[in-house]
Design a protein around this motif. Sequence first.
Motif, PDB file in Angstrom:
ATOM      1  N   VAL A 136     -22.198  -6.384  30.735  1.00  0.00           N
ATOM      2  CA  VAL A 136     -23.179  -5.917  29.747  1.00  0.00           C
ATOM      3  C   VAL A 136     -24.069  -4.840  30.366  1.00  0.00           C
ATOM      4  CG1 VAL A 136     -25.208  -6.610  28.410  1.00  0.00           C
ATOM      5  CG2 VAL A 136     -23.193  -8.090  28.478  1.00  0.00           C
ATOM      6  N   LYS A 137     -24.303  -3.772  29.626  1.00  0.00           N
ATOM      7  CA  LYS A 137     -25.131  -2.666  30.109  1.00  0.00           C
ATOM      8  C   LYS A 137     -26.445  -2.539  29.349  1.00  0.00           C
ATOM      9  CE  LYS A 137     -21.917  -1.406  33.005  1.00  0.00           C
ATOM     10  NZ  LYS A 137     -22.084  -1.670  34.454  1.00  0.00           N
ATOM     11  N   SER A 138     -26.541  -3.207  28.206  1.00  0.00           N
ATOM     12  CA  SER A 138     -27.728  -3.097  27.354  1.00  0.00           C
ATOM     13  C   SER A 138     -27.996  -4.436  26.679  1.00  0.00           C
ATOM     14  CB  SER A 138     -27.523  -2.021  26.287  1.00  0.00           C
ATOM     15  OG  SER A 138     -28.528  -2.088  25.292  1.00  0.00           O
ATOM     16  N   ALA A 139     -29.283  -4.723  26.457  1.00  0.00           N
ATOM     17  CA  ALA A 139     -29.648  -5.957  25.765  1.00  0.00           C
ATOM     18  C   ALA A 139     -29.140  -5.967  24.325  1.00  0.00           C
ATOM     19  CB  ALA A 139     -31.162  -6.126  25.787  1.00  0.00           C
ATOM     20  N   ALA A 140     -28.853  -4.791  23.797  1.00  0.00           N
ATOM     21  CA  ALA A 140     -28.318  -4.706  22.433  1.00  0.00           C
ATOM     22  C   ALA A 140     -26.936  -5.339  22.320  1.00  0.00           C
ATOM     23  CB  ALA A 140     -28.258  -3.246  22.000  1.00  0.00           C
ATOM     24  N   GLU A 141     -26.304  -5.624  23.458  1.00  0.00           N
ATOM     25  CA  GLU A 141     -24.976  -6.239  23.484  1.00  0.00           C
ATOM     26  C   GLU A 141     -25.046  -7.765  23.574  1.00  0.00           C
ATOM     27  OE1 GLU A 141     -22.280  -4.293  26.325  1.00  0.00           O
ATOM     28  OE2 GLU A 141     -23.878  -2.809  26.618  1.00  0.00           O
ATOM     29  N   LEU A 142     -26.232  -8.342  23.469  1.00  0.00           N
ATOM     30  CA  LEU A 142     -26.408  -9.771  23.714  1.00  0.00           C
ATOM     31  C   LEU A 142     -26.460 -10.620  22.447  1.00  0.00           C
ATOM     32  CD1 LEU A 142     -29.054  -9.598  26.603  1.00  0.00           C
ATOM     33  CD2 LEU A 142     -26.599 -10.002  26.796  1.00  0.00           C
ATOM     34  N   ASP A 143     -25.918 -10.157  21.372  1.00  0.00           N
ATOM     35  CA  ASP A 143     -25.915 -10.928  20.125  1.00  0.00           C
ATOM     36  C   ASP A 143     -25.239 -12.281  20.349  1.00  0.00           C
ATOM     37  OD1 ASP A 143     -26.415 -11.475  17.467  1.00  0.00           O
ATOM     38  OD2 ASP A 143     -24.585 -10.509  16.751  1.00  0.00           O
ATOM     39  N   GLY A 144     -25.966 -13.358  20.018  1.00  0.00           N
ATOM     40  CA  GLY A 144     -25.424 -14.711  20.155  1.00  0.00           C
ATOM     41  C   GLY A 144     -25.531 -15.292  21.549  1.00  0.00           C
ATOM     42  N   ALA A 145     -26.171 -14.587  22.484  1.00  0.00           N
ATOM     43  CA  ALA A 145     -26.260 -15.057  23.875  1.00  0.00           C
ATOM     44  C   ALA A 145     -27.209 -16.243  24.012  1.00  0.00           C
ATOM     45  CB  ALA A 145     -26.738 -13.910  24.772  1.00  0.00           C
ATOM     46  N   ALA A 146     -26.901 -17.097  24.981  1.00  0.00           N
ATOM     47  CA  ALA A 146     -27.811 -18.176  25.350  1.00  0.00           C
ATOM     48  C   ALA A 146     -28.775 -17.611  26.399  1.00  0.00           C
ATOM     49  CB  ALA A 146     -27.032 -19.353  25.915  1.00  0.00           C
ATOM     50  N   VAL A 147     -30.090 -17.718  26.116  1.00  0.00           N
ATOM     51  CA  VAL A 147     -31.095 -17.072  26.962  1.00  0.00           C
ATOM     52  C   VAL A 147     -32.032 -18.116  27.562  1.00  0.00           C
ATOM     53  CG1 VAL A 147     -32.893 -15.322  27.066  1.00  0.00           C
ATOM     54  CG2 VAL A 147     -31.005 -15.053  25.439  1.00  0.00           C
ATOM     55  N   CYS A 148     -32.098 -18.151  28.894  1.00  0.00           N
ATOM     56  CA  CYS A 148     -33.055 -19.018  29.577  1.00  0.00           C
ATOM     57  C   CYS A 148     -34.438 -18.380  29.488  1.00  0.00           C
ATOM     58  CB  CYS A 148     -32.658 -19.192  31.038  1.00  0.00           C
ATOM     59  SG  CYS A 148     -31.351 -20.403  31.309  1.00  0.00           S
ATOM     60  N   VAL A 149     -35.439 -19.144  28.998  1.00  0.00           N
ATOM     61  CA  VAL A 149     -36.769 -18.587  28.786  1.00  0.00           C
ATOM     62  C   VAL A 149     -37.821 -19.638  29.116  1.00  0.00           C
ATOM     63  CG1 VAL A 149     -36.666 -19.197  26.319  1.00  0.00           C
ATOM     64  CG2 VAL A 149     -38.288 -17.451  27.112  1.00  0.00           C
ATOM     65  N   LEU A 150     -38.898 -19.202  29.763  1.00  0.00           N
ATOM     66  CA  LEU A 150     -39.982 -20.107  30.144  1.00  0.00           C
ATOM     67  C   LEU A 150     -40.730 -20.624  28.929  1.00  0.00           C
ATOM     68  CD1 LEU A 150     -41.598 -18.430  33.276  1.00  0.00           C
ATOM     69  CD2 LEU A 150     -40.714 -20.761  33.165  1.00  0.00           C
ATOM     70  N   GLN A 151     -40.955 -21.932  28.917  1.00  0.00           N
ATOM     71  CA  GLN A 151     -41.666 -22.567  27.817  1.00  0.00           C
ATOM     72  C   GLN A 151     -43.161 -22.280  27.883  1.00  0.00           C
ATOM     73  OE1 GLN A 151     -41.590 -26.852  27.934  1.00  0.00           O
ATOM     74  NE2 GLN A 151     -41.580 -27.014  25.713  1.00  0.00           N
ATOM     75  N   GLY A 152     -43.787 -22.101  26.723  1.00  0.00           N
ATOM     76  CA  GLY A 152     -45.230 -21.941  26.651  1.00  0.00           C
ATOM     77  C   GLY A 152     -45.746 -20.628  27.186  1.00  0.00           C
ATOM     78  N   THR A 153     -44.959 -19.559  27.060  1.00  0.00           N
ATOM     79  CA  THR A 153     -45.352 -18.247  27.568  1.00  0.00           C
ATOM     80  C   THR A 153     -45.227 -17.193  26.478  1.00  0.00           C
ATOM     81  OG1 THR A 153     -43.105 -17.691  28.272  1.00  0.00           O
ATOM     82  CG2 THR A 153     -44.474 -18.861  29.859  1.00  0.00           C
ATOM     83  N   THR A 154     -45.838 -16.030  26.737  1.00  0.00           N
ATOM     84  CA  THR A 154     -45.644 -14.911  25.812  1.00  0.00           C
ATOM     85  C   THR A 154     -44.190 -14.449  25.846  1.00  0.00           C
ATOM     86  OG1 THR A 154     -46.299 -13.376  27.582  1.00  0.00           O
ATOM     87  CG2 THR A 154     -48.015 -14.077  26.047  1.00  0.00           C
ATOM     88  N   THR A 155     -43.476 -14.809  26.906  1.00  0.00           N
ATOM     89  CA  THR A 155     -42.065 -14.445  27.042  1.00  0.00           C
ATOM     90  C   THR A 155     -41.243 -14.975  25.876  1.00  0.00           C
ATOM     91  OG1 THR A 155     -42.347 -14.596  29.438  1.00  0.00           O
ATOM     92  CG2 THR A 155     -40.101 -14.499  28.631  1.00  0.00           C
ATOM     93  N   GLU A 156     -41.520 -16.208  25.475  1.00  0.00           N
ATOM     94  CA  GLU A 156     -40.807 -16.806  24.337  1.00  0.00           C
ATOM     95  C   GLU A 156     -41.012 -15.972  23.077  1.00  0.00           C
ATOM     96  OE1 GLU A 156     -40.274 -21.437  24.031  1.00  0.00           O
ATOM     97  OE2 GLU A 156     -42.354 -20.992  24.527  1.00  0.00           O
ATOM     98  N   LEU A 157     -42.255 -15.608  22.833  1.00  0.00           N
ATOM     99  CA  LEU A 157     -42.597 -14.868  21.612  1.00  0.00           C
ATOM    100  C   LEU A 157     -42.001 -13.468  21.634  1.00  0.00           C
ATOM    101  CD1 LEU A 157     -46.367 -15.906  21.400  1.00  0.00           C
ATOM    102  CD2 LEU A 157     -44.409 -17.012  20.309  1.00  0.00           C
ATOM    103  N   ASN A 158     -42.105 -12.799  22.782  1.00  0.00           N
ATOM    104  CA  ASN A 158     -41.565 -11.441  22.899  1.00  0.00           C
ATOM    105  C   ASN A 158     -40.051 -11.427  22.708  1.00  0.00           C
ATOM    106  OD1 ASN A 158     -44.151 -10.529  23.565  1.00  0.00           O
ATOM    107  ND2 ASN A 158     -43.803 -10.746  25.749  1.00  0.00           N
ATOM    108  N   LEU A 159     -39.396 -12.431  23.259  1.00  0.00           N
ATOM    109  CA  LEU A 159     -37.939 -12.540  23.131  1.00  0.00           C
ATOM    110  C   LEU A 159     -37.545 -12.645  21.658  1.00  0.00           C
ATOM    111  CD1 LEU A 159     -35.120 -13.027  24.485  1.00  0.00           C
ATOM    112  CD2 LEU A 159     -35.655 -15.479  24.371  1.00  0.00           C
ATOM    113  N   ALA A 160     -38.216 -13.548  20.940  1.00  0.00           N
ATOM    114  CA  ALA A 160     -37.914 -13.736  19.521  1.00  0.00           C
ATOM    115  C   ALA A 160     -38.192 -12.457  18.728  1.00  0.00           C
ATOM    116  CB  ALA A 160     -38.735 -14.894  18.965  1.00  0.00           C
TER     117      ALA A 160
END
Length: 338
Positions: A136-160
């Motif tokens: 993968v070269k771009s995040a645009a290619e990650l449709d349907g990917a399983a993503v590890c994300v820290l709980q209780g952070t702005t990271t969760e919100l930004n990802l969504a």
Amino acid sequence: MKRLKFAALSTTLLLAAGTVQAGSTFDAVKERGYVQCGVNSGLPGFALADSKGVWKGIDIDMCRSIAAMMFGDAEKFKATPLTSQQRFTALQSGEVDVLTRNSTATMIRDTTLGLMSTGINYYDSQGVLVKKSLGVKSAAELDGAAVCVLQGTTTELNLADWFRAHKLEFKPVVIETSEGGFRTFEAGRCDVVTSDKSQLASLRASSATPDDYIILPENFSKEPLGPMVRQGDDEWFMVARWALNAWIEAEEYGITSENVDEMLKSNNPNVQRILGVSGDMAKGLGLDAKWAYNIVKQIGNYGQSFERNIGQGSPLKLERGLNALWTDGGLMYGWPLR
């Protein structure tokens, strides 16, 4: 009406009591004899204890700067490792005096948690780390990917937000710590891991096979990271704020841990004020005139800390980028000590 008035009075008294308690940090730290800092539970380059239990990192240096400022001794601190879920509660409750842990300054955090940011010591952005073998070269290619994300952070919100804006689907795999998330990622339980790019670089550098991973180019967000303290505690807030500003100002004026004694003889009025040779900058802080001198002598300036912990002199080898001085095209701009 009487009950309403009594309730209002009780609320006022509670708020007043909270303010008095919050405002006692400076005196409490002085009496205790050391600064209690909340730090990351283990992030190379930012906050990590070595095999002997010695903490190192740019966020640790921020804590040490406050200790040097308060006591003239950068080692008069204790580090409390905190996860992303624990950090704000620990500061709110008084378990720690200051949060020198990579935490993003946001409006919600400033207005709803009873806490406030004192400044920015690292400008970051959120991204994703993938295995090169994924192709993968771009995040645009990650449709349907399983993503590890820290709980209780702005990271969760930004990802969504990012995936929604690009009309892509993803499956969140919630993790509690960056290190645990990277192990989960290595084990194949998620396709990619998302976090601040500095954290991703740190995790990659600490891997046994760092060349197996790449950080994709997209920036999901702005992540201004810096110290946080409790609200209603202006005296302590000023200490944390000016420790950071002195750090940056010292770099701008070329004051280093190696030449700081020679710089005491400088004719530059800005240097004289920073090092306590002239003026009375410490009076309003209630500290020794050499407070900034002590920071630079024992820890170095901001650029020195950056270089040895996360810059080209470290395993992370991060570029200064936005964290360069404003005179070099970056965003680091120390407030005048005058």
